[in-house]
Design a protein around this motif. Structure first.
Motif, PDB file in Angstrom:
ATOM      1  N   PRO A 110       0.809  -1.231   0.000  1.00 42.77           N
ATOM      2  CA  PRO A 110       0.000   0.000   0.000  1.00 42.77           C
ATOM      3  C   PRO A 110       0.842   1.280   0.000  1.00 42.77           C
ATOM      4  O   PRO A 110       0.511   2.237  -0.723  1.00 42.77           O
ATOM      5  N   ALA A 111       1.939   1.316   0.765  1.00 45.50           N
ATOM      6  CA  ALA A 111       2.778   2.528   0.784  1.00 45.50           C
ATOM      7  C   ALA A 111       3.371   2.769  -0.608  1.00 45.50           C
ATOM      8  O   ALA A 111       3.367   3.900  -1.100  1.00 45.50           O
ATOM      9  N   SER A 112       3.859   1.696  -1.253  1.00 49.99           N
ATOM     10  CA  SER A 112       4.435   1.835  -2.593  1.00 49.99           C
ATOM     11  C   SER A 112       3.408   2.368  -3.583  1.00 49.99           C
ATOM     12  O   SER A 112       3.732   3.198  -4.432  1.00 49.99           O
ATOM     13  N   ARG A 113       2.169   1.876  -3.462  1.00 50.01           N
ATOM     14  CA  ARG A 113       1.101   2.360  -4.344  1.00 50.01           C
ATOM     15  C   ARG A 113       0.905   3.863  -4.198  1.00 50.01           C
ATOM     16  O   ARG A 113       0.742   4.579  -5.185  1.00 50.01           O
ATOM     17  N   VAL A 114       0.918   4.324  -2.954  1.00 49.58           N
ATOM     18  CA  VAL A 114       0.738   5.759  -2.681  1.00 49.58           C
ATOM     19  C   VAL A 114       1.881   6.552  -3.319  1.00 49.58           C
ATOM     20  O   VAL A 114       1.649   7.525  -4.035  1.00 49.58           O
ATOM     21  N   TYR A 115       3.128   6.108  -3.093  1.00 45.62           N
ATOM     22  CA  TYR A 115       4.283   6.826  -3.634  1.00 45.62           C
ATOM     23  C   TYR A 115       4.245   6.853  -5.162  1.00 45.62           C
ATOM     24  O   TYR A 115       4.511   7.874  -5.777  1.00 45.62           O
ATOM     25  N   VAL A 116       3.897   5.702  -5.764  1.00 51.19           N
ATOM     26  CA  VAL A 116       3.863   5.622  -7.226  1.00 51.19           C
ATOM     27  C   VAL A 116       2.793   6.560  -7.786  1.00 51.19           C
ATOM     28  O   VAL A 116       3.033   7.263  -8.779  1.00 51.19           O
TER      29      VAL A 116
END
Ligand SMILES: Nc1nc(=O)c2c([nH]1)NC[C@@H]1CN(c3ccc(C(=O)N[C@@H](CCC(=O)O)C(=O)O)cc3)C=[N+]21
Length: 283
Positions: free
Chosen positions: A43-49
Protein backbone atom coordinates in the motif's frame (compact mmCIF):
# COMPACT_ATOMS: atom_id res chain seq x y z
CA UNK A 1 13.65 28.84 17.45
CA UNK A 2 14.70 27.12 14.25
CA UNK A 3 13.87 28.27 10.78
CA UNK A 4 11.65 25.63 9.19
CA UNK A 5 13.02 24.39 5.86
CA UNK A 6 9.86 24.13 3.77
CA UNK A 7 10.53 21.20 1.44
CA UNK A 8 7.08 21.38 -0.03
CA UNK A 9 7.60 25.01 -1.09
CA UNK A 10 11.13 24.43 -2.43
CA UNK A 11 9.88 21.36 -4.33
CA UNK A 12 7.03 23.40 -5.82
CA UNK A 13 9.52 26.00 -7.05
CA UNK A 14 11.70 23.31 -8.65
CA UNK A 15 8.71 21.61 -10.24
CA UNK A 16 7.57 24.94 -11.68
CA UNK A 17 10.96 25.40 -13.33
CA UNK A 18 10.91 21.81 -14.63
CA UNK A 19 7.49 22.45 -16.17
CA UNK A 20 8.83 25.51 -18.04
CA UNK A 21 11.86 23.62 -19.33
CA UNK A 22 9.61 20.76 -20.43
CA UNK A 23 7.57 23.21 -22.53
CA UNK A 24 10.80 24.28 -24.24
CA UNK A 25 11.86 20.69 -24.91
CA UNK A 26 8.48 19.82 -26.39
CA UNK A 27 8.87 22.71 -28.85
CA UNK A 28 11.82 20.85 -30.35
CA UNK A 29 9.88 17.58 -30.41
CA UNK A 30 11.20 15.92 -27.25
CA UNK A 31 8.72 14.91 -24.52
CA UNK A 32 10.44 13.68 -21.34
CA UNK A 33 9.26 10.17 -20.50
CA UNK A 34 9.43 8.28 -17.20
CA UNK A 35 8.61 4.58 -16.83
CA UNK A 36 7.47 3.62 -13.33
CA UNK A 37 7.43 -0.08 -12.51
CA UNK A 38 5.59 -1.38 -9.46
CA UNK A 39 5.57 -5.06 -8.58
CA UNK A 40 3.00 -6.20 -6.03
CA UNK A 41 0.42 -4.47 -3.89
CA UNK A 42 2.35 -2.84 -1.05
CA UNK A 43 0.00 0.00 0.00
CA UNK A 44 2.78 2.53 0.78
CA UNK A 45 4.44 1.83 -2.59
CA UNK A 46 1.10 2.36 -4.34
CA UNK A 47 0.74 5.76 -2.68
CA UNK A 48 4.28 6.83 -3.63
CA UNK A 49 3.86 5.62 -7.23
CA UNK A 50 0.62 7.53 -7.68
CA UNK A 51 2.27 10.66 -6.25
CA UNK A 52 5.04 10.29 -8.84
CA UNK A 53 2.54 9.88 -11.67
CA UNK A 54 0.60 12.94 -10.57
CA UNK A 55 3.81 14.99 -10.37
CA UNK A 56 4.76 13.89 -13.91
CA UNK A 57 1.35 14.86 -15.28
CA UNK A 58 1.59 18.31 -13.66
CA UNK A 59 5.05 18.89 -15.13
CA UNK A 60 4.06 17.74 -18.63
CA UNK A 61 6.23 14.62 -18.40
CA UNK A 62 4.93 11.44 -20.07
CA UNK A 63 4.58 8.69 -17.47
CA UNK A 64 4.41 5.08 -18.53
CA UNK A 65 3.07 2.98 -15.66
CA UNK A 66 3.65 -0.74 -15.31
CA UNK A 67 1.75 -2.28 -12.43
CA UNK A 68 2.68 -5.94 -12.25
CA UNK A 69 1.23 -8.64 -9.99
CA UNK A 70 3.22 -9.78 -6.93
CA UNK A 71 3.90 -13.18 -8.53
CA UNK A 72 5.73 -11.65 -11.54
CA UNK A 73 8.95 -13.61 -12.12
CA UNK A 74 12.39 -12.04 -12.15
CA UNK A 75 12.74 -13.03 -15.82
CA UNK A 76 9.51 -11.23 -16.73
CA UNK A 77 10.65 -8.11 -14.90
CA UNK A 78 14.07 -8.23 -16.61
CA UNK A 79 12.32 -8.57 -19.98
CA UNK A 80 10.23 -5.48 -19.28
CA UNK A 81 13.34 -3.50 -18.27
CA UNK A 82 15.07 -4.60 -21.46
CA UNK A 83 12.14 -3.30 -23.51
CA UNK A 84 12.12 0.01 -21.63
CA UNK A 85 15.90 0.36 -22.09
CA UNK A 86 15.35 0.20 -25.87
CA UNK A 87 12.20 2.39 -25.94
CA UNK A 88 13.10 5.83 -27.39
CA UNK A 89 10.20 7.57 -25.64
CA UNK A 90 11.57 6.63 -22.21
CA UNK A 91 14.25 8.81 -20.60
CA UNK A 92 14.01 7.37 -17.10
CA UNK A 93 13.18 4.00 -15.57
CA UNK A 94 12.18 3.70 -11.92
CA UNK A 95 11.56 0.31 -10.35
CA UNK A 96 9.82 0.95 -7.05
CA UNK A 97 11.54 -0.64 -4.06
CA UNK A 98 11.19 -2.86 -2.14
CA UNK A 99 10.64 -5.70 -4.62
CA UNK A 100 8.98 -8.99 -3.58
CA UNK A 101 11.49 -11.32 -1.89
CA UNK A 102 11.66 -13.85 -4.78
CA UNK A 103 13.23 -11.15 -7.01
CA UNK A 104 16.94 -10.27 -6.77
CA UNK A 105 16.96 -6.50 -6.33
CA UNK A 106 20.64 -6.09 -7.25
CA UNK A 107 20.17 -7.94 -10.51
CA UNK A 108 17.16 -5.80 -11.42
CA UNK A 109 18.88 -2.50 -10.61
CA UNK A 110 21.91 -3.54 -12.65
CA UNK A 111 19.68 -4.35 -15.64
CA UNK A 112 18.51 -0.73 -15.95
CA UNK A 113 20.53 1.20 -18.51
CA UNK A 114 22.82 3.60 -16.58
CA UNK A 115 21.71 6.27 -19.07
CA UNK A 116 18.07 5.90 -17.89
CA UNK A 117 18.80 5.25 -14.22
CA UNK A 118 16.93 8.24 -12.77
CA UNK A 119 17.13 6.72 -9.26
CA UNK A 120 20.93 6.71 -9.50
CA UNK A 121 21.10 3.21 -7.97
CA UNK A 122 23.07 1.45 -10.75
CA UNK A 123 26.69 0.72 -9.74
CA UNK A 124 27.85 2.81 -12.73
CA UNK A 125 26.10 5.88 -11.32
CA UNK A 126 27.21 5.06 -7.77
CA UNK A 127 30.80 4.94 -9.07
CA UNK A 128 30.41 8.21 -10.96
CA UNK A 129 29.17 9.86 -7.75
CA UNK A 130 31.95 8.32 -5.65
CA UNK A 131 34.63 9.56 -8.06
CA UNK A 132 33.27 13.09 -8.13
CA UNK A 133 31.78 13.06 -11.64
CA UNK A 134 28.08 12.35 -11.10
CA UNK A 135 25.67 11.49 -13.92
CA UNK A 136 22.37 10.64 -12.16
CA UNK A 137 22.29 11.44 -8.45
CA UNK A 138 19.87 9.53 -6.20
CA UNK A 139 16.74 11.61 -5.66
CA UNK A 140 16.55 11.84 -1.86
CA UNK A 141 20.19 12.86 -1.30
CA UNK A 142 20.03 15.19 -4.33
CA UNK A 143 16.96 16.81 -2.75
CA UNK A 144 18.75 17.17 0.59
CA UNK A 145 21.63 19.00 -1.12
CA UNK A 146 19.15 21.34 -2.85
CA UNK A 147 17.51 22.10 0.51
CA UNK A 148 20.89 22.89 2.11
CA UNK A 149 21.72 25.13 -0.85
CA UNK A 150 18.36 26.85 -0.58
CA UNK A 151 18.94 27.48 3.14
CA UNK A 152 22.29 29.12 2.35
CA UNK A 153 24.33 26.46 4.17
CA UNK A 154 27.97 26.47 2.99
CA UNK A 155 29.35 23.04 3.87
CA UNK A 156 33.03 23.92 3.43
CA UNK A 157 34.91 22.79 6.53
CA UNK A 158 31.69 21.96 8.40
CA UNK A 159 31.15 18.82 10.49
CA UNK A 160 28.34 16.77 8.97
CA UNK A 161 27.02 13.73 10.83
CA UNK A 162 24.92 11.30 8.79
CA UNK A 163 22.96 8.74 10.80
CA UNK A 164 22.16 5.71 8.61
CA UNK A 165 24.33 4.00 5.98
CA UNK A 166 21.83 2.85 3.35
CA UNK A 167 22.71 2.77 -0.35
CA UNK A 168 19.67 4.96 -1.03
CA UNK A 169 20.35 7.82 1.40
CA UNK A 170 23.15 7.58 3.96
CA UNK A 171 26.07 6.56 1.75
CA UNK A 172 25.29 8.82 -1.23
CA UNK A 173 24.48 11.90 0.89
CA UNK A 174 27.79 11.41 2.73
CA UNK A 175 29.62 11.43 -0.64
CA UNK A 176 27.75 14.53 -1.78
CA UNK A 177 28.61 16.42 1.43
CA UNK A 178 32.23 15.33 1.03
CA UNK A 179 32.21 16.75 -2.50
CA UNK A 180 31.05 20.05 -0.95
CA UNK A 181 34.15 19.99 1.29
CA UNK A 182 32.51 18.97 4.58
CA UNK A 183 34.13 16.62 7.11
CA UNK A 184 31.67 13.75 7.14
CA UNK A 185 31.01 11.17 9.87
CA UNK A 186 28.83 8.25 8.75
CA UNK A 187 27.10 6.68 11.76
CA UNK A 188 24.90 3.60 12.05
CA UNK A 189 23.35 1.12 14.47
CA UNK A 190 26.72 -0.04 15.80
CA UNK A 191 28.20 3.43 16.29
CA UNK A 192 29.36 4.00 19.86
CA UNK A 193 28.48 7.27 21.60
CA UNK A 194 26.12 8.38 18.84
CA UNK A 195 24.86 11.23 21.06
CA UNK A 196 28.38 12.69 21.33
CA UNK A 197 28.92 12.45 17.58
CA UNK A 198 25.64 14.24 16.87
CA UNK A 199 26.44 16.89 19.51
CA UNK A 200 29.54 17.88 17.52
CA UNK A 201 27.68 18.26 14.23
CA UNK A 202 27.04 21.51 12.37
CA UNK A 203 24.69 19.56 10.09
CA UNK A 204 22.80 16.41 11.11
CA UNK A 205 21.23 14.19 8.46
CA UNK A 206 19.03 11.50 10.03
CA UNK A 207 18.13 8.55 7.80
CA UNK A 208 17.75 5.49 10.00
CA UNK A 209 14.04 4.77 9.74
CA UNK A 210 13.44 4.68 13.50
CA UNK A 211 10.89 7.07 14.94
CA UNK A 212 12.45 9.94 16.93
CA UNK A 213 15.69 8.07 17.70
CA UNK A 214 17.79 11.25 17.36
CA UNK A 215 17.02 13.17 20.54
CA UNK A 216 16.43 16.91 20.64
CA UNK A 217 19.04 17.55 23.32
CA UNK A 218 21.76 16.01 21.08
CA UNK A 219 21.42 18.91 18.65
CA UNK A 220 24.05 21.65 18.87
CA UNK A 221 22.68 25.21 19.19
CA UNK A 222 22.23 26.57 15.67
CA UNK A 223 22.85 23.29 13.84
CA UNK A 224 21.02 22.44 10.62
CA UNK A 225 18.86 19.30 10.96
CA UNK A 226 17.68 17.28 7.95
CA UNK A 227 15.18 14.55 8.87
CA UNK A 228 14.76 11.88 6.19
CA UNK A 229 12.63 9.52 8.30
CA UNK A 230 9.00 8.83 7.51
CA UNK A 231 7.64 6.64 10.28
CA UNK A 232 3.98 5.89 10.65
CA UNK A 233 2.85 5.88 14.26
CA UNK A 234 -0.71 4.75 14.91
CA UNK A 235 -3.26 5.06 12.13
CA UNK A 236 -2.35 8.37 10.48
CA UNK A 237 0.44 10.24 12.24
CA UNK A 238 3.86 10.55 10.54
CA UNK A 239 7.01 11.27 12.53
CA UNK A 240 10.62 11.60 11.49
CA UNK A 241 13.83 10.07 12.84
CA UNK A 242 14.38 13.22 14.94
CA UNK A 243 12.53 14.28 18.08
CA UNK A 244 11.15 17.31 16.28
CA UNK A 245 9.93 19.82 18.89
CA UNK A 246 12.96 19.45 21.16
CA UNK A 247 15.36 19.58 18.18
CA UNK A 248 13.63 22.65 16.70
CA UNK A 249 14.11 24.49 20.00
CA UNK A 250 17.91 24.22 19.54
CA UNK A 251 18.50 24.00 15.78
CA UNK A 252 19.21 26.92 13.47
CA UNK A 253 17.11 25.28 10.76
CA UNK A 254 15.17 22.02 10.55
CA UNK A 255 13.08 20.07 8.04
CA UNK A 256 9.55 19.02 9.08
CA UNK A 257 7.98 15.60 8.53
CA UNK A 258 5.85 15.52 6.45
CA UNK A 259 6.56 18.42 4.07
CA UNK A 260 10.35 18.24 4.24
CA UNK A 261 12.58 15.78 2.40
CA UNK A 262 9.71 13.66 0.97
CA UNK A 263 8.38 16.23 -1.52
CA UNK A 264 11.97 17.02 -2.58
CA UNK A 265 12.54 13.37 -3.52
CA UNK A 266 9.78 13.54 -6.09
CA UNK A 267 10.92 16.92 -7.45
CA UNK A 268 14.43 15.53 -8.01
CA UNK A 269 13.05 12.46 -9.78
CA UNK A 270 11.42 14.83 -12.27
CA UNK A 271 14.66 16.82 -12.45
CA UNK A 272 16.65 13.67 -13.32
CA UNK A 273 14.07 12.71 -15.96
CA UNK A 274 14.24 16.20 -17.48
CA UNK A 275 18.07 16.15 -17.53
CA UNK A 276 17.97 12.77 -19.26
CA UNK A 277 15.54 14.08 -21.89
CA UNK A 278 17.73 17.15 -22.42
CA UNK A 279 20.67 14.83 -23.11
CA UNK A 280 18.51 12.93 -25.63
CA UNK A 281 17.59 16.25 -27.30
CA UNK A 282 21.30 17.06 -27.71
CA UNK A 283 22.00 13.73 -29.46
N1 LIG B 1 13.05 3.06 -6.69
C1 LIG B 1 12.61 3.81 -5.69
N2 LIG B 1 12.83 5.14 -5.71
C2 LIG B 1 12.37 5.93 -4.70
O1 LIG B 1 12.60 7.17 -4.71
C3 LIG B 1 11.62 5.33 -3.64
C4 LIG B 1 11.43 3.94 -3.67
N3 LIG B 1 11.93 3.22 -4.70
N4 LIG B 1 10.75 3.33 -2.68
C5 LIG B 1 10.17 4.06 -1.59
C6 LIG B 1 10.88 5.36 -1.31
C7 LIG B 1 10.08 6.37 -0.53
N5 LIG B 1 9.94 7.54 -1.37
C8 LIG B 1 9.23 8.68 -1.02
C9 LIG B 1 8.87 9.67 -1.90
C10 LIG B 1 8.09 10.75 -1.52
C11 LIG B 1 7.65 10.90 -0.24
C12 LIG B 1 6.78 12.03 0.14
O2 LIG B 1 6.50 12.91 -0.64
N6 LIG B 1 6.30 12.06 1.42
C13 LIG B 1 5.40 13.06 1.97
C14 LIG B 1 4.34 12.40 2.83
C15 LIG B 1 3.56 11.35 2.08
C16 LIG B 1 2.86 10.40 3.03
O3 LIG B 1 1.81 10.79 3.58
O4 LIG B 1 3.37 9.27 3.20
C17 LIG B 1 6.16 14.02 2.87
O5 LIG B 1 7.18 13.63 3.43
O6 LIG B 1 5.68 15.14 3.03
C18 LIG B 1 8.02 9.93 0.68
C19 LIG B 1 8.79 8.85 0.29
C20 LIG B 1 10.54 7.28 -2.55
N7 LIG B 1 11.10 6.06 -2.57
Amino acid sequence: MAKIIDGKAIAAEIRGRIKEETVELKKIGVTPGLAVVLVGEDPASRVYVSMKEKACAEAGIFSDEHKLPAETSETQLLELIDRLNRDDRIDGILVQLPLPSHIDETRVLEAISPAKDVDGFHPYNVGRLATGNPLFQPCTPYGIMKMLEHTGTDLTGKDVVVVGRSNIVGKPVALMCLAKHASVTLCHSRTRNLADKVRAADVVIAAVGRAEMVKGDWIKEGAVVIDVGINRVGEKKLVGDVEYAAAAARAGAITPVPGGVGPMTIAMLLQNTLESAQRRARR
